[in-house]
Design a protein around this motif. Structure first.
Motif, PDB file in Angstrom:
ATOM      1  N   VAL B  38      37.796  45.636  43.089  1.00 50.85           N
ATOM      2  CA  VAL B  38      37.542  44.305  42.548  1.00 50.85           C
ATOM      3  C   VAL B  38      36.030  44.115  42.425  1.00 50.85           C
ATOM      4  CG1 VAL B  38      37.866  41.820  42.883  1.00 50.85           C
ATOM      5  CG2 VAL B  38      39.641  43.421  43.647  1.00 50.85           C
ATOM      6  N   GLY B  45      37.383  36.701  41.805  1.00 45.66           N
ATOM      7  CA  GLY B  45      37.428  37.957  42.544  1.00 45.66           C
ATOM      8  C   GLY B  45      37.847  37.788  43.993  1.00 45.66           C
ATOM      9  N   ALA B  49      41.081  39.519  45.475  1.00 46.21           N
ATOM     10  CA  ALA B  49      40.952  40.536  46.523  1.00 46.21           C
ATOM     11  C   ALA B  49      41.738  40.112  47.766  1.00 46.21           C
ATOM     12  CB  ALA B  49      39.482  40.748  46.873  1.00 46.21           C
ATOM     13  N   ALA B  61      36.089  45.486  47.495  1.00 41.27           N
ATOM     14  CA  ALA B  61      35.493  44.410  46.697  1.00 41.27           C
ATOM     15  C   ALA B  61      33.975  44.537  46.714  1.00 41.27           C
ATOM     16  CB  ALA B  61      35.916  43.055  47.246  1.00 41.27           C
ATOM     17  N   CYS B 225      35.707  40.810  37.742  1.00 38.99           N
ATOM     18  CA  CYS B 225      35.695  39.361  37.979  1.00 38.99           C
ATOM     19  C   CYS B 225      34.238  38.967  38.112  1.00 38.99           C
ATOM     20  CB  CYS B 225      36.452  39.009  39.259  1.00 38.99           C
ATOM     21  SG  CYS B 225      38.002  39.898  39.446  1.00 38.99           S
TER      22      CYS B 225
END
Ligand SMILES: Cc1cc2nc3c(=O)[nH]c(=O)nc-3n(C[C@H](O)[C@H](O)[C@H](O)COP(=O)(O)OP(=O)(O)OC[C@H]3O[C@@H](n4cnc5c(N)ncnc54)[C@H](O)[C@@H]3O)c2cc1C
Ligand code: SF4
Ligand code: FES
Lengths: 250, 658
Positions: B38, B45, B49, B61, B225
């Protein structure tokens, strides 16, 4: 106006740092403090020198990135104001301004005015949340919450995680930050079931990150840009005592 | 490649339900074997996540700030919409859907927009369960306010810090998954390339911004994102670091970039005060609930606001749009402000500003409050003081921020405001599942183009970011990953990773070795100026054609004369910025090409050649009722793919807020 700046320079975490003196000219009173740094950095780049590194992003006082002492005070002289919102009308021609990174063992310097504040994330990981998975929620109005409580919870949740409280504290304690989170969640019915364990686990993490203990000096509250109140520390102490007497793990 | 939007069959109101009950699922044991990357931990995001981590996927992430809590979403002020109808004022899923489609000037997909309206109510439930302290009434229930372009009260808020509270909620959910070991968080990391293997997205190259080292990360799927690209204009309300790099790397790899020219200029921002300015500050749209916008009737009137009598003021929004008044949508309000300033009625030293005045609201609230407290015959000062408290509770932090920046007290003198770049409706093209045209590559939040058409209504971006992350991607990604369960994690020694890393390294070396004479910041400012003047609030064919040539020339100059100080293997914010500005210099050109191609005015895209006699935007549905999806074909070469917009339920008409 023309100003003299004494700025902490440090190449990286291992290097030994020192102050370097710069002159900046033609600073207008409408500029923000960080825009004054932009002017200085532009000048340094044009002279073939390295610009000064500092953390910043929103420049609106909400992301908590910016972090520097200005003449010894975290975020500078304005009450309830982050350094990105400090404006140059505070200063007059000929002033000398000293700028340093947060000084705390738990916030090591990365470069110049930039520090590593990931210890705060780890304190949140230790329990700064309500354990609810996505999709399991009931209707939002099913649990009415007294307005005063909701407002108090919001006031605590307004913390931006900047670390000025630690920087202001002679003991480098992170208790104001920690207690703001404990209060935010403990004041809400949703946060109630985990409240005791939460406080204990977060304090444990706080201590193991090397932050100092709170001796009620109050410098944190005075310098906090979001007006987070010491009341939160009292509230948290109650939570913590509660966790000891109820026998939860500390 | 033909564009398949994958809109499920069936009645509009049933599509999402049908999709959810028929999409493929991944069983829990298999989820643990699937890795998802991510990029970005803003609302979109962080919510994605956290949710995917809870479901059992292995998530990595990334964000470029020092903590996920600092993403640009934190700065959102005014609120988040949801069709809860708690105020019993006639709201419904359909009405939120309809307002959004109309607000977007009929340039978005019905099915996506309907789904957004449908899941909106769940978002509020989820956030409250996480402990988001929304504003409440004395009875303990949630409070609502109005936003532009609608006639109901459906906006939930936490003072002027709604984005902060929502992001902290998502951040805490994310950190909980980090603690549980389901998500690994990489802060101060910037994604600089996507790795594609056999046509599918399989990983990324990221730069550790502290050490400067490049890292390779594998994923069965990659979610971008990464937020919007408003900073292509240099001055905007976005955070300083907001950029297009992640989405642009995807574009260069073959993902289509949709409707790049749709940018939102927000009507109420603090005006530019000088050349030194590094960013512009928004004054939330929620202020238009209570503030009245006006300019002096007399041109060039330089009296102080309070010296101009009522009959000499022009409340131009109330005059032109009696039905919506000060709450017309953003594009309409911005153009109206520009029109008044261009006609010589602007105020302040620059004359590029209009007044946003709270005096009436303060007195109105003051009178109500006096009645509530049983104070009869209260004098003006008492009423004013009481009213001031009410206004402070609603907007206190915004008023303070205004005062810090301008040195003026908005309780006493009206705010001066002017439109500024704020949001980008365009972004990576995605289908109904939020997947780009590259399999395994998804885009969520402001980074995609999906739901707002040519103009976004206030309080809908937070809604979309969280809808995408909490409620859409957890279903749609399963539909893809169900077919990937037998794919073993690919070693990052694979030559595709090597090749991608080489591209990044070469580019960084190139930037560092130009050793020119002009700073990155200076190039960024010059680009912003071109964009604002020629691809800003009003555009025309001549200006856009010129802008394209100017940007090309500027890009050439950048690549031969930029100066990036410092070294590669260290913390070097100038180098980070150089890469981002280099990408903006390519995107800007595409934005102008898109604006030039779209021979109509719609929403935030106002082509001067296409307006009604009253100066309203004139769409050309015959020729332009499509999503423009651009495919990168080499420097300055893009191929246009059109996704037709079919309206089955609403009937596009000329938008009217009169
Ligand atoms: C001042 C302001 C006020 C607003 N108020 C409102 C409001 O009241 N209501 C509303 O609905 N909307 C509002 N908006 C819009 C809304 O805030 C944004 O559209 C939304 O928050 C975007 O969320 P996001 O998750 O898509 O992206 P962001 O929050 O921008 O997050 C982007 C993330 O991507 C990361 N990232 C980007 N590129 C990379 C890369 N290459 N590598 C690694 N990480 C990367 C960043 O670190 C960050 O974590 C406002 C916007 C502004 C500017
Ligand atoms: S309590 Fe105040 S000073 Fe400490 S991190 Fe939060 S906002 Fe910053
Ligand atoms: S830069 Fe975000 S709070 Fe200062």
């Amino acid at each position: 106006m023309n100003l003299t700046l004494k700025v902490w320079r440090q190449k990286n975490a291992k290097a030994k740092g020192s102050f370097e003196t710069f002159k900046v000219s033609d600073i207008s009173s409408e500029m923000s403090f960080l825009e004054m740094f932009d002017v200085l950095n532009e000048k340094l780049i044009n002279e073939g020198k390295e610009p000064i590194a500092f953390d910043h992003d929103c420049r609106e006082g909400i992301c908590g990135s910016c972090s520097m002492y200005v003449n010894g005070r975290p975020h500078g002289p304005w009450k309830h104001t982050t350094v990105c919102q400090l404006h140059m009308r505070e200063y007059k021609d000929g002033d000398t301004i000293t700028v340093e990174p947060w000084r705390a063992n738990s916030f090591p310097v990365i470069k110049d005015l930039v520090t590593d504040r990931s210890a705060f994330d780890r304190i949140i990981q230790a329990g700064g949340y309500i354990s609810v998975n996505t999709g399991n929620a009931v209707d939002a109005n099913a649990i009415p919450i007294e307005k005063q409580k909701a407002d108090d919870s919001f006031a605590a949740a307004a913390c931006i995680g900047c670390g000025a409280c630690v920087a202001a504290c002679p003991n480098t304690s992170g208790m104001l930050f920690l207690s703001a989170k404990v209060s935010h969640l403990a004041l809400l019915p949703q946060g109630d079931p985990e409240r005791k364990k939460r406080a204990a686990d977060m304090i444990h993490q706080h201590d193991s990150e090397g932050f100092g203990s709170c001796t009620n000096i109050g410098a944190c509250e005075a310098e906090c840009p979001k007006g987070i109140s010491l009341e939160n520390i009292n509230r948290m102490n109650k939570e913590y005592m509660g966790s000891i007497f109820s026998g939860s793990k500390v | 490649m033909p564009l398949d939007s994958k809109i499920p069959a069936g009645e509009l109101a049933q599509k999402w339900t049908n999709y959810k009950s028929t999409c493929k699922l991944v069983n829990p044991a298999n989820k643990r074997k699937l890795e998802v990357i991510v990029i970005g931990t803003g609302l979109a995001g962080a919510s994605a996540a956290a949710s995917l981590g809870e479901m059992g996927y292995k998530v990595k992430a990334f964000c470029f700030q020092d903590s996920p809590r600092r993403a640009h979403s934190i700065a959102a002020q005014g609120g988040i919409n949801a069709a809860k109808n708690y105020q019993n004022d006639g709201d419904s899923t359909y009405r939120l859907f309809y307002d959004t489609i109309k607000g977007g000037d009929y340039r978005s997909r019905e099915a996506n927009t309907y789904r957004l309206a449908e899941v909106s109510a769940n978002i509020i439930d989820q956030c409250v369960a996480q402990g988001v302290p929304f504003a409440r009434e004395y009875g303990g229930l949630l409070s609502n306010r109005s936003f532009g372009g609608v006639q109901v009260q459906r906006t939930f808020y936490a003072a002027g810090q709604t984005g902060q509270q929502l992001l902290i909620g998502a951040y805490q959910a994310l950190e909980r998954q980090v603690a549980l070991g389901n998500v690994t968080m990489y802060s101060r990391h910037e994604m600089l390339e996507i790795v594609k293997i056999e046509g599918k997205a399989r990983g990324i190259i990221a730069r550790n911004l502290v050490t400067g080292e490049l890292e390779r990360h594998f994923g069965h799927a990659v979610l971008l994102c990464s937020g919007g690209y408003g900073n292509v204009f240099y001055l905007s309300t976005n955070a300083m670091g907001s950029n297009v790099t992640a989405a642009w790397k995807a574009t260069k790899l073959g993902a289509y970039f949709a409707n790049p020219c749709y940018t939102q200029i927000h009507p109420t921002c603090i005006p530019v005060s000088g050349d030194h300015q590094s960013k512009l500050t928004l004054m939330s749209e929620s202020l238009r609930n209570d503030g009245r916008i006006w300019v002096p009737k007399k041109q060039g009137d330089s009296r102080k606001a309070r010296e101009i009598p009522e009959e000499e003021r022009d409340y131009y929004l109330e005059r032109r749009y009696p039905a919506f008044g000060n709450l017309v949508p953003r594009d309409v309000a911005s153009r109206a402000a520009k029109e008044r300033c261009d006609a010589g009625h602007g105020v302040g030293t620059s004359k590029q500003a209009v007044f946003l005045d709270f005096e009436d609201a303060i007195m109105r609230y003051g009178r109500t409050e006096a009645n509530k407290q049983g104070i009869h015959n209260a004098d003006k000062a008492t009423i004013y003081a009481l009213g001031k408290d009410v206004v402070a509770e609603k907007y206190g932090n915004l008023f303070e921020m205004y005062e810090k920046i301008t040195g003026e007290n908005p309780y006493e003198v009206p705010m001066r405001i002017y439109p500024a770049v704020h949001y980008t409706m365009g972004g990576l093209w995605v289908d109904y599942e939020l997947q780009t045209n590259i399999p395994g590559l998804y885009s969520l939040g402001e980074a995609n183009f999906s739901d707002h058409g040519a103009n976004r209504l206030g309080a809908s971006a937070l809604m979309q970011g969280l809808a995408d992350g909490y409620f859409v991607i957890p279903y749609t990604i399963g539909n893809y990953l169900a077919n990937e369960i037998n794919v073993k994690p690919i070693s990052t020694d694979h030559q595709a990773f090597q090749a991608a890393e080489d591209i990044v390294a070469t580019r960084i070396n190139k930037l560092m070795n130009i050793k020119g004479t002009e700073s990155v910041e200076s190039f960024h400012k010059r680009l912003g100026k071109i964009m604002w003047e020629k691809c800003g609030m009003a555009r025309n064919a001549k200006g856009l054609t010129e802008a394209i040539e100017e940007i090309k020339a500027l890009r050439k100059e950048f690549w031969s004369n930029v100066r990036v100080p410092g070294e590669i293997l260290e913390f070097n914010p100038e180098l980070d910025k150089a890469g981002r500005v280099a990408d903006f210099l390519e995107l800007g050109e595409l934005m102008c090409m898109d604006a030039l191609n779209r021979n109509e005015s719609c929403g935030g895209h106002f082509r001067e050649e296409y307006q009604t006699n009253e100066g309203e935007a004139m769409r050309q549905d015959e020729g332009y009722s499509y999503v423009a999806a651009w495919e990168y074909k080499g420097e300055s070469q893009y191929e246009l793919h059109k996704e037709p917009l079919d309206f089955e339920v609403v009937h596009p008409t000329q938008r009217s807020y009169k």
